[in-house]
Design an enzyme around this catalytic site. Structure first.
Site, short mmCIF file in Angstrom:
data_model
loop_
_atom_site.label_atom_id
_atom_site.label_comp_id
_atom_site.label_asym_id
_atom_site.label_seq_id
_atom_site.Cartn_x
_atom_site.Cartn_y
_atom_site.Cartn_z
N HIS A 1 0.84 -1.20 0.00
CA HIS A 1 0.00 0.00 0.00
C HIS A 1 0.88 1.25 0.00
O HIS A 1 0.62 2.21 -0.74
CB HIS A 1 -0.88 0.06 1.26
CG HIS A 1 -1.90 -1.03 1.38
ND1 HIS A 1 -2.11 -1.72 2.55
CD2 HIS A 1 -2.80 -1.51 0.49
CE1 HIS A 1 -3.09 -2.59 2.37
NE2 HIS A 1 -3.53 -2.49 1.12
N LYS B 1 -15.86 -7.74 4.40
CA LYS B 1 -14.65 -8.12 5.15
C LYS B 1 -14.85 -7.92 6.65
O LYS B 1 -15.48 -6.94 7.06
CB LYS B 1 -13.46 -7.26 4.72
CG LYS B 1 -12.89 -7.63 3.36
CD LYS B 1 -11.65 -6.79 3.07
CE LYS B 1 -11.08 -7.13 1.69
NZ LYS B 1 -10.03 -6.17 1.29
N ARG C 1 -2.57 -5.81 -8.41
CA ARG C 1 -1.52 -6.80 -8.22
C ARG C 1 -1.48 -7.80 -9.37
O ARG C 1 -0.44 -8.13 -9.90
CB ARG C 1 -1.73 -7.57 -6.91
CG ARG C 1 -1.39 -6.77 -5.69
CD ARG C 1 -1.90 -7.43 -4.45
NE ARG C 1 -3.34 -7.57 -4.51
CZ ARG C 1 -4.11 -7.76 -3.45
NH1 ARG C 1 -3.59 -7.86 -2.26
NH2 ARG C 1 -5.42 -7.87 -3.59
N SER D 1 -3.28 -7.66 2.88
CA SER D 1 -3.46 -7.56 4.34
C SER D 1 -3.99 -8.87 4.91
O SER D 1 -3.57 -9.31 5.98
CB SER D 1 -4.45 -6.44 4.67
OG SER D 1 -3.97 -5.21 4.22
#
Ligand code: PNS
Length: 166
Positions: free
Chosen positions: A19, A43, A92, A129
């Site tokens: 990040h 989440k 990504r 994460s």
């Protein structure tokens, strides 16, 4: 002068070195960058919004034109409120693209805001994460993946969770 503001949104639970790489590169492209933690309803979180903002503030000290904020509603409403012209997201892999494209298109249907994708630097392409939390939870070494102070807070929080049986 017309100040070009971009928002870098995410859960940042917790912030990773991947990040931070994106924040720095966004800061090179825009006059002002707002790193904003929002709610992803799909989440579950380990850190509270205030704790995430606190960690983000610490890491963003390195970038003079970056500030940190939290938002609770729609990302597009936050962008409009802040006068932001762009949303910056790190990409990504191809697997990120489908979801990110859908969000970008939804966001551009809601407000006049462009989404700018920045390809993640290769050394962080595997970094997420959720994986950092999982590795730390099972006692793996996450140094080099998150800043040292974030690693310490992560280990402390996971210990607290373990002791409380959560
Ligand atoms: O790091 P994440 O979990 O991928 O971040 C997702 C986030 C927080 C940026 C996204 O869920 C979001 O924008 N939430 C705010 C609510 C919203 O605007 N939802 C519509 C998205 S198209």
């Amino acid at each position: 002068m017309n100040v070009r503001i971009a928002v870098c949104p995410g859960s940042f639970d917790p912030v990773t070195n991947g990040h931070i790489d994106i924040f720095g590169r966004a800061a090179d492209l825009f006059d002002e960058v707002i790193v904003a933690t929002g709610l992803n309803p799909s989440k579950t979180r380990l850190f509270t919004p205030d704790e995430r903002i606190d960690m983000l503030t610490e890491v963003c000290r390195a970038f003079p034109n970056v500030r940190v904020a939290g938002f609770t509603g729609l990302l597009t409403a936050f962008c409009q409120e802040q006068g932001a012209v762009a949303i910056v997201k790190g990409l990504r892999a191809v697997s990120d693209y489908e979801y990110e494209l859908q969000m970008a298109q939804m966001n551009s249907s809601l407000a006049e805001v462009e989404t700018v994708f920045i390809p993640t630097s290769p050394e962080y392409s595997f970094l997420a994460s959720s994986l950092v939390k999982e590795v730390a939870m099972f006692g793996g070494d996450v140094s080099g993946l998150v800043p040292d102070f974030v690693r310490e807070r992560l280990i402390t929080r996971l210990d607290e969770r373990k002791r409380s049986g959560a």
